[in-house]
Design a protein around this motif. Structure first.
Motif, PDB file in Angstrom:
ATOM      1  N   PRO A  32     -38.096 163.546  32.260  1.00 56.03           N
ATOM      2  CA  PRO A  32     -37.115 164.324  33.025  1.00 56.03           C
ATOM      3  C   PRO A  32     -37.052 165.801  32.654  1.00 56.03           C
ATOM      4  O   PRO A  32     -36.820 166.648  33.522  1.00 56.03           O
ATOM      5  N   HIS A  33     -37.256 166.113  31.375  1.00 54.78           N
ATOM      6  CA  HIS A  33     -37.103 167.515  30.967  1.00 54.78           C
ATOM      7  C   HIS A  33     -38.270 168.371  31.458  1.00 54.78           C
ATOM      8  O   HIS A  33     -38.090 169.525  31.832  1.00 54.78           O
TER       9      HIS A  33
ATOM     10  N   THR B 192     -46.903 160.529  32.732  1.00 53.71           N
ATOM     11  CA  THR B 192     -45.784 159.629  33.024  1.00 53.71           C
ATOM     12  C   THR B 192     -44.570 160.529  33.277  1.00 53.71           C
ATOM     13  O   THR B 192     -44.565 161.695  32.890  1.00 53.71           O
ATOM     14  N   TYR B 193     -43.565 159.974  33.899  1.00 52.60           N
ATOM     15  CA  TYR B 193     -42.370 160.746  34.237  1.00 52.60           C
ATOM     16  C   TYR B 193     -41.623 161.147  32.962  1.00 52.60           C
ATOM     17  O   TYR B 193     -41.424 160.326  32.071  1.00 52.60           O
TER      18      TYR B 193
ATOM     19  N   GLU C  54     -37.731 168.749  35.198  1.00 54.35           N
ATOM     20  CA  GLU C  54     -36.608 169.658  35.470  1.00 54.35           C
ATOM     21  C   GLU C  54     -37.077 171.114  35.474  1.00 54.35           C
ATOM     22  O   GLU C  54     -36.755 171.882  36.382  1.00 54.35           O
TER      23      GLU C  54
ATOM     24  N   LYS D 245     -40.197 171.474  27.810  1.00 55.00           N
ATOM     25  CA  LYS D 245     -40.810 170.686  26.755  1.00 55.00           C
ATOM     26  C   LYS D 245     -40.314 169.244  26.889  1.00 55.00           C
ATOM     27  O   LYS D 245     -39.132 169.011  27.127  1.00 55.00           O
ATOM     28  N   ALA D 246     -41.236 168.304  26.740  1.00 57.56           N
ATOM     29  CA  ALA D 246     -40.849 166.897  26.774  1.00 57.56           C
ATOM     30  C   ALA D 246     -39.935 166.594  25.596  1.00 57.56           C
ATOM     31  O   ALA D 246     -40.156 167.072  24.485  1.00 57.56           O
ATOM     32  N   ARG D 247     -38.895 165.824  25.865  1.00 53.47           N
ATOM     33  CA  ARG D 247     -37.982 165.448  24.775  1.00 53.47           C
ATOM     34  C   ARG D 247     -37.911 163.944  24.623  1.00 53.47           C
ATOM     35  O   ARG D 247     -37.107 163.407  23.870  1.00 53.47           O
ATOM     36  N   SER D 248     -38.743 163.277  25.396  1.00 55.05           N
ATOM     37  CA  SER D 248     -38.911 161.839  25.193  1.00 55.05           C
ATOM     38  C   SER D 248     -40.395 161.552  25.345  1.00 55.05           C
ATOM     39  O   SER D 248     -41.131 162.341  25.943  1.00 55.05           O
ATOM     40  N   LYS D 249     -40.809 160.424  24.777  1.00 52.41           N
ATOM     41  CA  LYS D 249     -42.241 160.119  24.752  1.00 52.41           C
ATOM     42  C   LYS D 249     -42.473 158.719  25.286  1.00 52.41           C
ATOM     43  O   LYS D 249     -41.827 157.762  24.845  1.00 52.41           O
ATOM     44  N   HIS D 250     -43.384 158.634  26.238  1.00 52.12           N
ATOM     45  CA  HIS D 250     -43.742 157.322  26.785  1.00 52.12           C
ATOM     46  C   HIS D 250     -44.465 156.519  25.710  1.00 52.12           C
ATOM     47  O   HIS D 250     -45.396 157.001  25.093  1.00 52.12           O
ATOM     48  N   LEU D 251     -44.060 155.280  25.511  1.00 52.83           N
ATOM     49  CA  LEU D 251     -44.771 154.415  24.565  1.00 52.83           C
ATOM     50  C   LEU D 251     -45.636 153.415  25.328  1.00 52.83           C
ATOM     51  O   LEU D 251     -46.839 153.391  25.176  1.00 52.83           O
TER      52      LEU D 251
ATOM     53  N   SER E 185     -31.925 160.732  36.179  1.00 52.27           N
ATOM     54  CA  SER E 185     -31.949 161.600  34.994  1.00 52.27           C
ATOM     55  C   SER E 185     -32.427 163.010  35.316  1.00 52.27           C
ATOM     56  O   SER E 185     -32.516 163.841  34.428  1.00 52.27           O
TER      57      SER E 185
END
Ligand code: FAD
Lengths: 323, 264
Positions: A74-75, A71-72, A78, A182-188, A103
């Motif tokens: 942004p970090h 899933t998308y 980037e 590194k991902a800093r958000s997580k798809h739920l 973002s």
């Protein structure tokens, strides 16, 4: 610095049309800008998407396979995009002006020191320099933007502004390992828009739409009756749905519905923001009713009435004998 | 904990506006100014987090960049529940684009150390959708754009948010904090300010600072910190449709004709 790099945008496994529009734009700029047109695909499984972007003027597809790009995020994007830009030094980086790009684009532009403009609908190259055109003051003026001292420029392109390219091509495809972000958000999870409850904006040939000019929730019911009496489907702009005055299924625009089969669209008390226009500006006969003679909706309308929507509605009801 | 809400004074144009002499912007004499609508939702989200937390534990700080006329939007924000207001101004900021503005906001955030920065998804007048996410990039913080639902308990390591995508699709995600979020219309219902709170807001001080005061280097402000420059503003030649003149009754009659012409 040469060439054009396009970031492929995809969602739930499907390439978004905006990427084909960016490829279309690149096709016309390639001759004046020089260098190859490259599409970057960042995905958990890039292969099918690499195929989907192999169209038009595309010379090369770079794939970056990352499980965390299922899933998308942004970090993650980037880091990959910045490392590809740093290696390839494209003169122009293109992406769509989408919620995902909101973002991503600023971080990439700032990080790589690129010239930067968003929601661009015109791109020219003058003496080797990129000049972008966008709109200002709620679409009432156009603004030309340049990028003094910048050798690379990043632009996000307005949806529908450039013709999509779909003719098949056979670019070179190469896999790259890039970016350690590194991902800093997580798809739920995903939540699809609520059921339409039988309201069919995409299928309706005749839509009467109301915007914030309706003024008050108490005024909304009469427009349901008016639409009904005229044989139209009632649509609305976003604030009306946000206020809960009408269900979201009636919202026309980028985060609502596309009036796909409509050939007559009456916009009452709608200013004509780009996000609303996205859903209806293709309609052959648009009638705009607005108090403000400078409202940008008039610039896409075939017929315009400068006036009060409530007064016009009352006259329509009277003359049609609608209660 | 603090929540920083940068707010913008947006312009809407008069019927017959004129451009500045340099042709690079609209003459402000022909503009009406108000608080950016998207920022009202961001402010309301911040105030709601404050009100849900134990009293006195969350402070909402609003910030704007611009001349003293911009105090109006800060007062409006104070009346709607912000605790403190900061305005940064300097002649050197004139050629700033969104990224250069974000440099000021990010510097204030470095100084204030908020747990969240909530911005509007875009401005209603220019719609760049750049400022908030540029602030995040400059701070190196986690970020999410176009947030349509926000669950955050001050002190928590993550916030649960929904981001609204094209076509009304919603993605539910968890984002690290501190974070910068940009807020979408409809996430809440912004409150009206009561007369009493307007009066109180008018009595509150506004901290007026220069870029130097906050510790920003000259090389980062205004045009020097920008990634773009406005070359020209113009009123486009656009195909204008036929204006239906007459009384409302005549206009409605013509509209009914058009409806039957198109619908056959
Ligand atoms: C990511 C994103 C997605 C979005 N998606 C959508 C979307 O899908 N659909 C959408 O519509 N918006 C969308 N928006 C919001 C969009 O930017 C605008 O805020 C919105 O379209 C404005 O709606 P409006 O024209 O009804 O209101 P306004 O812009 O407030 O315009 C109201 C108009 O009514 C006129 N008026 C007032 N009173 C009267 C009267 N009595 N008679 C006649 N005219 C009157 C005024 O002159 C004005 O032109 C989105 C925004 C973002 C950031």
């Amino acid at each position: 610095m040469s060439g054009i790099l396009i970031l492929a945008e995809h969602r739930r496994g499907t390439l978004r049309d905006a990427t084909l529009e960016a490829i279309g734009a690149a096709g016309t700029l390639k001759a004046v800008l020089g260098g190859p047109v490259t599409v970057l695909v960042i995905a958990a499984d890039p292969a099918p998407l690499a195929k989907a972007v192999s169209v038009g003027a595309v010379d090369e597809v770079i794939t970056v396979a990352r499980p965390d790009a299922a899933t998308y995020e942004p970090h993650v994007y980037e880091a990959v995009l910045r490392s590809v830009i740093a290696q390839r030094l494209p003169a122009l980086v293109l992406m769509s002006h989408s919620v995902d790009s909101f973002s991503l684009a600023p971080a990439v532009a700032i990080g790589e020191g690129l010239g930067f403009a968003t929601d661009v609908f015109g791109v020219a190259v003058e003496d080797g320099e990129v000049v972008a055109t966008r709109a200002g003051y709620n679409e009432k003026v156009f603004v030309e933007i340049d990028f003094p001292g910048r050798t690379g420029v990043l632009l996000t392109l307005r949806g529908g502004a450039f013709a999509p390219e779909t003719a098949p091509a056979s670019p070179a495809v190469s896999a790259l390992e890039a970016g350690d972000g590194k991902a800093r958000s997580k798809h739920l999870d995903w939540r699809d828009p609520p059921a339409s409850g039988g309201i069919d904006i995409p299928g309706s040939p005749f839509i009467l739409s109301i915007g914030r000019g309706v003024g008050d929730e108490a005024n909304v019911a009469q427009f349901l009756e008016l639409a009904d009496g005229l044989g139209a489907t009632l649509g609305c702009s976003r604030p009306i749905a946000d206020n809960g005055w009408l269900p979201k299924a009636r919202q026309v625009g980028q985060s609502g519905q596309l009036a796909a089969k409509c050939n007559l669209y009456i916009a009452m008390g709608i200013s004509g923001s780009v996000q609303h226009q996205w859903g209806m500006k293709h309609v052959e006969t648009i009638v705009a009713i607005n108090k403000d003679p400078e409202a940008s909706i008039f610039t896409i309308a075939r017929y315009g009435i400068v006036g009060d929507m409530l007064e016009i509605a009352e006259e329509l009801r009277k003359q049609k004998g609608i209660q | 904990m603090k929540i920083l809400v940068p707010v913008k004074r947006v312009a809407s144009l008069d019927d017959e506006f004129e451009l500045n002499d340099d042709g690079r912007d609209v003459d402000p004499d022909f503009c009406e100014f108000d608080l950016n609508e998207f920022d009202e939702y961001a402010l309301e989200a911040a105030v709601q987090i404050k009100e849900a937390a134990p009293e006195g534990t969350v402070e909402v700080v609003v910030l704007t960049i611009g001349p003293d006329d911009a105090d109006d939007v800060l007062r409006k924000a104070l009346a709607k529940g912000a605790d403190r207001a900061i305005r940064v101004d300097d002649a050197g900021l004139e050629e700033a684009d969104r990224v250069a503005i974000a440099r000021v906001i990010a510097q204030v955030a470095e100084n204030e150390e908020p747990g969240l920065v909530l911005c509007g998804a875009q401005s209603a007048d220019q719609g760049h959708a750049q400022t908030g996410m540029s602030v995040a990039a400059l701070l190196g913080w986690a970020r999410t754009a176009v947030v349509s639902k926000l669950d955050f308990t001050p002190g928590a390591a993550t916030a649960q948010v929904e981001r609204e995508l094209e076509g009304g699709l919603v993605e539910r995600i968890e984002v690290e904090t501190p974070a910068v979020l940009t807020i979408q219309l409809g996430i809440n219902t912004p409150r009206y300010a009561s007369l009493r709170s307007i009066k109180q807001a008018n009595a509150k001080p506004i901290e007026c600072l220069t870029p130097q005061d906050i510790g920003l280097a000259a090389a980062e402000i205004g045009g020097a910190g920008a990634l773009s420059r406005v070359r020209r503003v113009f009123v486009p030649e656009r195909g204008r449709g036929e204006i239906i003149a007459g009384t409302p009754s005549q206009q409605a009659a013509r509209l009914l004709e058009i409806i039957s012409e198109v619908n056959g």
